[in-house]
Design an enzyme around this catalytic site. Structure first.
Site, mmCIF file in Angstrom:
data_model
loop_
_atom_site.group_PDB
_atom_site.id
_atom_site.type_symbol
_atom_site.label_atom_id
_atom_site.label_comp_id
_atom_site.label_asym_id
_atom_site.label_seq_id
_atom_site.Cartn_x
_atom_site.Cartn_y
_atom_site.Cartn_z
ATOM 1 C CE LYS A 13 -2.044 -1.192 3.893
ATOM 2 N NZ LYS A 13 -1.387 -2.482 4.151
ATOM 3 N NE ARG A 89 -5.536 -1.282 9.436
ATOM 4 C CZ ARG A 89 -4.277 -1.137 8.990
ATOM 5 N NH1 ARG A 89 -3.936 -0.157 8.183
ATOM 6 N NH2 ARG A 89 -3.366 -1.963 9.328
ATOM 7 N NE ARG A 128 7.534 -2.374 6.254
ATOM 8 C CZ ARG A 128 6.214 -2.381 6.337
ATOM 9 N NH1 ARG A 128 5.498 -1.797 5.416
ATOM 10 N NH2 ARG A 128 5.625 -3.004 7.333
ATOM 11 N NE ARG A 161 5.471 -0.435 10.143
ATOM 12 C CZ ARG A 161 4.378 -0.540 9.397
ATOM 13 N NH1 ARG A 161 4.321 0.080 8.218
ATOM 14 N NH2 ARG A 161 3.356 -1.260 9.789
ATOM 15 N NE ARG A 172 1.457 -5.338 10.802
ATOM 16 C CZ ARG A 172 2.702 -5.209 10.318
ATOM 17 N NH1 ARG A 172 3.730 -5.726 10.977
ATOM 18 N NH2 ARG A 172 2.914 -4.564 9.197
#
Ligand code: AP5
Ligand code: MG
Length: 215
Positions: A13, A89, A128, A161, A172
């Protein structure tokens, strides 16, 4: 154009949002990014949000809805619309946002649904790296920075993160299935959803997004 971008954790996203913002002159509003900025600044909102985010849980609706409403009401420049990344969400968020935006210039025009098997997401999340300063998103294999640990755009240090752990990812994913899938059904019923195969190289995903926004 008012756009929502939806998809599981690590679906891409943020990566597509950066490209959409550049091409379509819309305001990028990422609730995850806003919460992380609040955490960094040490605000009361940030401290409360952190207790949920670190575990991979969603921040309660009343906090999130109020934050988005306030953010949208105080945009310095309306530009050509907005791109909401990571909001709504939950079904309650979707209903609250619908009440706020329908029949107005804020009404949603299109929902981009980034689709990818859950099994592919652990690799995305673990690889990431993000820029502390400008927020640019990298991946150690799929989209590495030229110099390891250093942002190509601004030269600042890259970081991982805190919620990018295997444990948090599992939570999640559960939250996504339980709370966010119904939001997609909500917008599907309104005929607004464009399905994107997000399990392709970044440029191929981008071509699909551009195609969906043209229709
Ligand atoms: P949020 O920040 O929204 O996190 P998320 O939904 O888990 O999604 P991510 O940001 O992790 O992934 P992404 O889809 O943006 O992927 P990216 O482009 O970075 O939310 C974090 C937390 O905040 C939530 O868990 C919750 O606690 C709270 N929160 C936020 N919004 C909320 C709300 N509305 N209500 C309640 N709580 C809320 O890409 C991932 C990696 O993959 C990168 O390394 C990238 O380089 C790589 N990559 C991207 N695309 C590709 C590709 N096509 N091929 C290969 N690699 C790719
Ligand atoms: Mg993101």
């Amino acid at each position: 154009m008012n756009i929502l971008i939806m998809g599981g954790p690590g679906a891409g996203k943020g990566t597509m949002s950066a490209k959409i913002v550049e091409q379509y002159n819309v305001n990028h509003i990422s609730t995850g990014d806003i919460f992380r900025e609040e955490i960094s600044s040490g605000s009361a909102l940030g401290q409360e949000a952190k207790t949920y985010i670190d575990q991979g849980l969603l921040v309660p609706d009343e906090i999130t809805n109020a934050m988005v409403k306030d953010y949208l009401e105080h945009l310095p420049d309306l530009k050509s619309g907005y791109l909401l990344d990571g909001y709504p969400r939950t079904l309650d968020q979707a209903k609250a946002f619908d009440a706020l935006s329908k029949d107005s210039a804020m009404a949603v025009d299109v929902v981009i649904a980034m689709e990818i098997p859950f099994a592919a997401l652990a690799e995305r999340i673990s690889g990431r790296r993000l820029c502390k300063s400008c927020g640019a998103i990298y991946h150690i294999h799929a989209n590495p920075s030229k110099q390891e640990g250093v942002c190509d755009v601004c030269g600042s240090a890259l970081y991982q993160r805190k919620d990018d752990t295997v444990e948090s990812l599992q939570v999640r994913l559960q939250e996504y299935t339980r709370q966010t899938q119904p939001v997609l059904d909500f917008y599907e019923a309104k005929g607004l959803v464009k399905h994107i195969n997000a399990d392709q190289p970044i440029e191929a995903v981008w071509a699909s997004v551009v195609g969906a926004l043209k229709d």
